[in-house]
Design a protein around this motif. Structure first.
Motif, PDB file in Angstrom:
ATOM      1  N   LEU A  68       4.483  -7.406  -8.172  1.00 16.79           N
ATOM      2  CA  LEU A  68       3.107  -7.822  -8.448  1.00 16.79           C
ATOM      3  C   LEU A  68       3.061  -9.287  -8.909  1.00 16.79           C
ATOM      4  O   LEU A  68       2.155 -10.033  -8.536  1.00 16.79           O
ATOM      5  CB  LEU A  68       2.474  -6.912  -9.514  1.00 16.79           C
ATOM      6  CG  LEU A  68       1.018  -7.249  -9.858  1.00 16.79           C
ATOM      7  CD1 LEU A  68       0.095  -7.016  -8.671  1.00 16.79           C
ATOM      8  CD2 LEU A  68       0.538  -6.429 -11.056  1.00 16.79           C
ATOM      9  N   LYS A 115       2.938 -11.764  -6.152  1.00 15.43           N
ATOM     10  CA  LYS A 115       1.607 -11.862  -5.555  1.00 15.43           C
ATOM     11  C   LYS A 115       0.661 -12.644  -6.468  1.00 15.43           C
ATOM     12  O   LYS A 115      -0.001 -13.582  -6.030  1.00 15.43           O
ATOM     13  CB  LYS A 115       1.059 -10.450  -5.318  1.00 15.43           C
ATOM     14  CG  LYS A 115      -0.364 -10.403  -4.796  1.00 15.43           C
ATOM     15  CD  LYS A 115      -0.762  -8.961  -4.487  1.00 15.43           C
ATOM     16  CE  LYS A 115      -2.153  -8.893  -3.867  1.00 15.43           C
ATOM     17  NZ  LYS A 115      -3.231  -9.161  -4.811  1.00 15.43           N
ATOM     18  N   LEU A 116       0.610 -12.265  -7.740  1.00 13.00           N
ATOM     19  CA  LEU A 116      -0.368 -12.883  -8.644  1.00 13.00           C
ATOM     20  C   LEU A 116      -0.072 -14.369  -8.878  1.00 13.00           C
ATOM     21  O   LEU A 116      -0.994 -15.159  -9.050  1.00 13.00           O
ATOM     22  CB  LEU A 116      -0.394 -12.163  -9.993  1.00 13.00           C
ATOM     23  CG  LEU A 116      -0.923 -10.730 -10.011  1.00 13.00           C
ATOM     24  CD1 LEU A 116      -0.932 -10.189 -11.432  1.00 13.00           C
ATOM     25  CD2 LEU A 116      -2.329 -10.657  -9.416  1.00 13.00           C
ATOM     26  N   MET A 153       1.848  -4.856   0.917  1.00 12.42           N
ATOM     27  CA  MET A 153       0.859  -4.661  -0.145  1.00 12.42           C
ATOM     28  C   MET A 153       0.872  -5.830  -1.124  1.00 12.42           C
ATOM     29  O   MET A 153      -0.162  -6.236  -1.638  1.00 12.42           O
ATOM     30  CB  MET A 153       1.107  -3.342  -0.875  1.00 12.42           C
ATOM     31  CG  MET A 153       0.031  -3.031  -1.903  1.00 12.42           C
ATOM     32  SD  MET A 153       0.226  -1.408  -2.686  1.00 12.42           S
ATOM     33  CE  MET A 153       1.488  -1.756  -3.905  1.00 12.42           C
ATOM     34  N   TYR A 154       2.060  -6.351  -1.369  1.00 15.95           N
ATOM     35  CA  TYR A 154       2.169  -7.471  -2.306  1.00 15.95           C
ATOM     36  C   TYR A 154       2.060  -8.827  -1.607  1.00 15.95           C
ATOM     37  O   TYR A 154       2.418  -9.859  -2.174  1.00 15.95           O
ATOM     38  CB  TYR A 154       3.467  -7.365  -3.107  1.00 15.95           C
ATOM     39  CG  TYR A 154       3.454  -6.210  -4.078  1.00 15.95           C
ATOM     40  CD1 TYR A 154       2.577  -6.210  -5.163  1.00 15.95           C
ATOM     41  CD2 TYR A 154       4.291  -5.106  -3.909  1.00 15.95           C
ATOM     42  CE1 TYR A 154       2.544  -5.149  -6.055  1.00 15.95           C
ATOM     43  CE2 TYR A 154       4.260  -4.035  -4.802  1.00 15.95           C
ATOM     44  CZ  TYR A 154       3.394  -4.070  -5.871  1.00 15.95           C
ATOM     45  OH  TYR A 154       3.347  -3.026  -6.760  1.00 15.95           O
ATOM     46  N   GLN A 195      -1.107   1.268   1.772  1.00 16.54           N
ATOM     47  CA  GLN A 195       0.230   1.016   2.302  1.00 16.54           C
ATOM     48  C   GLN A 195       1.297   1.737   1.492  1.00 16.54           C
ATOM     49  O   GLN A 195       2.249   2.301   2.033  1.00 16.54           O
ATOM     50  CB  GLN A 195       0.480  -0.484   2.347  1.00 16.54           C
ATOM     51  CG  GLN A 195      -0.732  -1.187   2.978  1.00 16.54           C
ATOM     52  CD  GLN A 195      -0.419  -2.559   3.481  1.00 16.54           C
ATOM     53  OE1 GLN A 195       0.519  -2.735   4.248  1.00 16.54           O
ATOM     54  NE2 GLN A 195      -1.217  -3.525   3.088  1.00 16.54           N
ATOM     55  N   ILE A 241       0.028 -12.750 -16.748  1.00 17.91           N
ATOM     56  CA  ILE A 241      -0.333 -11.354 -17.044  1.00 17.91           C
ATOM     57  C   ILE A 241       0.525 -10.440 -16.181  1.00 17.91           C
ATOM     58  O   ILE A 241       0.740 -10.699 -15.010  1.00 17.91           O
ATOM     59  CB  ILE A 241      -1.818 -11.105 -16.706  1.00 17.91           C
ATOM     60  CG1 ILE A 241      -2.719 -12.111 -17.436  1.00 17.91           C
ATOM     61  CG2 ILE A 241      -2.224  -9.671 -17.028  1.00 17.91           C
ATOM     62  CD1 ILE A 241      -2.732 -11.981 -18.925  1.00 17.91           C
ATOM     63  N   PHE A 248      -1.234   2.092 -10.550  1.00 24.63           N
ATOM     64  CA  PHE A 248      -0.240   1.046 -10.297  1.00 24.63           C
ATOM     65  C   PHE A 248       0.963   1.189 -11.232  1.00 24.63           C
ATOM     66  O   PHE A 248       2.116   1.053 -10.809  1.00 24.63           O
ATOM     67  CB  PHE A 248      -0.859  -0.345 -10.480  1.00 24.63           C
ATOM     68  CG  PHE A 248       0.179  -1.425 -10.629  1.00 24.63           C
ATOM     69  CD1 PHE A 248       0.865  -1.893  -9.528  1.00 24.63           C
ATOM     70  CD2 PHE A 248       0.513  -1.928 -11.885  1.00 24.63           C
ATOM     71  CE1 PHE A 248       1.861  -2.855  -9.657  1.00 24.63           C
ATOM     72  CE2 PHE A 248       1.505  -2.885 -12.028  1.00 24.63           C
ATOM     73  CZ  PHE A 248       2.179  -3.350 -10.910  1.00 24.63           C
ATOM     74  N   VAL A 276       0.786  -6.172 -15.689  1.00 21.55           N
ATOM     75  CA  VAL A 276       0.228  -4.897 -16.160  1.00 21.55           C
ATOM     76  C   VAL A 276       1.321  -3.928 -16.594  1.00 21.55           C
ATOM     77  O   VAL A 276       1.164  -3.197 -17.573  1.00 21.55           O
ATOM     78  CB  VAL A 276      -0.646  -4.265 -15.048  1.00 21.55           C
ATOM     79  CG1 VAL A 276      -1.063  -2.847 -15.421  1.00 21.55           C
ATOM     80  CG2 VAL A 276      -1.882  -5.123 -14.811  1.00 21.55           C
TER      81      VAL A 276
END
Lengths: 584, 584
Positions: free
Chosen positions: B469, B472-473, B521-522, A517, B51, A462, B53
């Motif tokens: 990301l 999404k999170l 994807m997200y 994807q 968080i 990622f 990454v």
């Protein structure tokens, strides 16, 4: 002298000299201020130009090319934060000793620190993380300044390449207009010293004869010795170390990145399962050496580190031609700043070949028992991280390169990948051990060392998804084995895992991403592995496919932890039993 | 005193003080060495922990929160290159004057520069790009050292927040074991000075009365004046500047990021189409002022910059409460280091209100003609970048935030987004003007200023895909309008575009990516816009949707260039005609 002439002559001379100095690969990130160098480089017939929009990935991509080719690779970007995106790779290049030449375009002096757009302070932008920084003069066309540009160029290449290799940074101020005159005749012809402005002769660090004799004489007295090889990029060192071990009858502890776990040499003294058996207290006692000779970085194994720290009084020679201080355990007794091959050669001259193999065999026996025990992992019928690494030596084609991610993959490789006679080059980013930029570094390496297999976890994958753009743009042949345990697998092995409250939030960090994807977006071939048969088929297809293919192997962090623990316990009991037999 | 007690007391005191000092948001990137602070922060009931990454995206995300909330935001990561990934955002924070508190975990001293894993030199890692760097002491539990940890904490918050705001960096060495005792009673209770260790009183830069009077007296003498407002974050400044303009009868040149193109104020002196009409030579002559008062950063408009450089002799006051030197055109005559609001107030006291509006009306008339001319873009039936920006003021809901990407979007906003009475906050990253981190900065801002609309090009969107990301999170409500002209649109407007040979390769850089897949994807809602009706429908749906939605508008770089050129030519003729009428 016009602006245009100065800009053209100065940048053309620099680029021509770059080629004379041996540079072949340039990675450019698009931007305006860097236009003079970018256009000039694209014009040179002997430079291979690749474009990468994300400078962070670009820098790791260049790092991969430089690592695999062992040649300095050039980066070019515009002014501003673009250059700051190079920082992680620059730091990795410093600690991993990889030659990188970072060229950043900058505003001219009158536009600095006055609020001009995309103008940041680029002087010493990378601090102490580069071996050399030069704030270049503005372009001029005098003989002196052309000579200056060429000299800085060739010095930069030399400084980056010289042991220990590393990054250098040249900052180029350019005034507008930024377009050089590419129609100029004989653009890259160097009138003065046409073959390069300076020949550079660099010596190597070599031990004085009496120093070598003293060390060899001591080694002659030690029966119980160990040669420890950490991450080493130079494949040609293997042979010399094997000769040294043959003379001394010492086992060779070979890190997975030492380039010694695979190869044409017989491998009879190579010990690879020490991370497992050195966890065993009885083995720690039985195998206590009198002397250690260490090459390369400190190996990955924590068990080995603890073993060294437990036996602090052991004589320990640390050999480093790069003049570093590779002693994180604080257990070294002799720091040997000497070219590693020169060291082996000069020591071997004074060694009396030992005949007793008792000590050696003790190590080899425990290594054999341990390896056999670890092979139990292959009975695992469900998808397992350990088994995957155990299969690698068998399934990887001869003459392939394996790039391995940090965190869990390098540790599993350490545990499960043992000696084999194939020619497999193993690479990783062990300078600063980051999870950043791994995809791009592997892609860069794949442009040089093909076929290349990359094994990474989902967080690492990622972190550098943008790196995959290069695979698409340049049709790079890379096979990625993506171990998806949905989060940070290594933390399950650390004490944090005992604190359930915020563990998943802070350390487990599941991403729940469907990577298919994004692989599709980059034109890759994606396979979600359902079982081992499926893996074997898909792997064979990947071997035969030329391009980006990703095999995603779903695993479970908790099961993985239990599997490792159970296996280590079982094997430890077998080791204890063997030792009991031996001592009896 | 045990290691555990020291680790616990020291980090608990630091975290408790952080909250007392006003910090609310912390962005953590997972890692091992940062465990003591991460676990302690997650335990505090008043900290909002998120968080991320990828540390690069994490840092821009924190930047966005800090920008939107005008409060210092905290970053925490582990040792090694993780910290280097913060660099681009740290630099942007420096130049954009955003308060960021960067906490990096580090190996303790004995593990530095000895080849230990993930150990890099973190001392002054960000060089001069932070306002303050502290290498923290190792944890101790003495009264003195608890006081020390708290004092550094509160100083860090103050230094980051104080004008000019910016990033600070605290580097924390930690020894293993890294787990603090979270079971300790009253973990965050501060026994000494429980309400915070230090009250901090900071003055503001104010002009002496005689200085203010001198400046005001001069301004009273100038009939032809201009107030120029560049990017300004502080919305409360608007009113003061409008009052100043009312007294002086000067037009206000308002950059799209000045917070003055939208708002409740009447806007009758706001000029917004100057980037277009100042390209016209007749207008340049007619509108030559005698005096200029500048606030904020230098505006985006290149035409305005050339206008200033053409009239170098004009008296130009540059007001900057941050004490910078915001004069990239080198045309300033008076640098006024004074809080902007204080300046307006103290000057206004001495101003004689002007009655003549002749000069003002000249500007307003040409602005009106130009705006009318630019509205021709709305007749464009095919998808067009210009028309999109022209529609924005109409379609954006009241009380929304617009975040705009660098390169083309900010310039098109400058050209096509004019005064409106809605309350629309406009944000961008104009510190270093990078295309990096825009998605993450906007996402961070969206957690504070909702609903948020982001307009970016495809290269900018690509550069920070990982930023999604967070959407999404944390289920962030953001509407992204993605202008996909398949490459770097701005280069078509630059001289590089005339050199066809390597133009597409070096500057056009088409990516040919199908972003739908990555948006999926997200977990985002993706729409590929086919025409204006479709856009209007999809936009309304996005307005009503709470979460990540992406509207991709395909455009063509060459057509876009031609459209702009034709429009500017037409409008320029209308401006010339108007001026001819006026002069006659």
């Amino acid at each position: 002298m016009s602006h245009l002439e100065a800009l053209t002559a100065y940048t053309a001379a620099f680029v021509a000299e770059l080629v004379k100095a041996g540079v072949e690969d340039v990675i450019i990130s698009p931007g305006s201020r860097s236009t003079p160098l970018a256009m000039m480089m694209a014009e040179h017939p002997d430079l291979k130009i690749r474009i990468h929009v994300d400078e962070r990935s670009a820098a790791f991509f260049a790092l991969g090319i430089a690592k695999a080719s062992e040649k300095p690779t050039v980066l070019l970007c515009t002014s501003g934060t673009a250059a700051a995106n190079y920082y992680p790779a620059v730091i990795e290049a410093k600690y991993a000793r990889v030659p990188l030449i970072v060229l950043t375009a900058d505003r001219p002096h009158e536009l600095r620190d006055v609020g001009a757009p995309q103008a940041i302070d680029q002087i010493h932008l990378y601090g102490k993380n580069v071996k050399w920084f030069v704030e270049m003069a503005l372009p001029e066309n005098s003989q002196d300044m052309i000579r200056y540009a060429r000299t800085v160029c060739t010095r930069a290449v030399t400084v980056a390449s010289r042991t220990p290799a590393g990054p250098v940074h040249l900052n180029f101020p350019f005034r507008e207009p930024l377009i050089p005159d590419l129609e100029r005749e004989n653009l890259f012809e160097l009138t003065e010293r046409p073959h390069g402005c300076m020949n550079i002769h660099t010596g190597i660090l070599s031990l004085q004869a009496e120093d070598a004799e003293t060390i060899a004489t001591e080694l002659n007295n030690y029966e119980k010795g160990l040669i420890i090889c950490g991450p080493i990029e130079d494949c040609t060192l293997t042979e010399k170390i094997v000769e040294l071990a043959d003379a001394l009858q010492y086992p060779i502890i070979a890190d997975p990145l030492s380039q010694m776990r695979s190869g044409k040499h017989c491998g009879e003294k190579i010990v690879t399962s020490y991370d497992t058996f050195l966890k065993n207290e009885k083995a720690q006692k039985l195998l206590k050496p009198e002397v250690i000779i260490r090459f390369g970085e400190m190996p990955t194994s924590k068990a080995l580190l603890f073993f060294l720290k437990k036996h602090r009084s052991i004589r320990q020679f640390i050999i480093d031609g790069g003049g570093g201080w590779r002693d994180p355990s604080g257990t070294g007794t002799d720091m040997v700043c000497c070219d590693e091959k020169a060291f082996c050669q000069s020591i071997t001259n004074y060694l009396v070949v030992k005949n007793s193999t008792k000590w050696l065999n003790k190590w080899l026996e425990i290594d054999a028992v341990t390896q056999r025990g670890l092979l139990q992992i292959n009975q695992q019928s469900s998808l397992s991280e350990g088994k995957l690494f155990s299969l690698l030596a068998k399934i990887l084609p001869n003459h392939s390169t394996l790039f391995v991610g940090n965190s869990m993959p390098i540790r599993d490789l350490d545990t499960f990948f043992h000696f084999n006679n194939k020619s497999i080059r193993i690479m990783g980013n062990r300078g600063a051990n980051g999870i950043d930029g791994i995809v791009s570094t592997a892609l860069g390496a794949a442009t040089v060392s093909e076929p290349l297999y990359l094994i990474v976890g989902d967080l690492t994958f990622f972190h550098d998804l943008n790196g995959l753009l290069a695979a698409k743009l340049y049709n790079i042949n890379i096979k990625i084995i993506l171990i998806n345990n949905n989060g940070g697998g290594i933390f399950s092995f650390l004490p944090q895992s005992k604190h359930a409250a915020n563990f998943e939030k802070l350390f487990g960090t599941p991403l729940n991403l469907d990577f298919q994807q994004v692989v599709n977006m980059y034109g890759g071939k994606y396979t979600y592995i359902s079982d081992w048969d499926h893996f074997n088929d898909a792997f064979q297809q990947a071997v035969e496919y030329s391009g980006l293919s990703v095999l995603e192997i779903p695993t479970n962090r908790n099961e993985n932890l239990m599997e490792h623990r159970t296996l280590w316990n079982n094997v430890s009991q077998e080791i204890s039993a063997t030792i009991a037999g031996e001592i009896k």
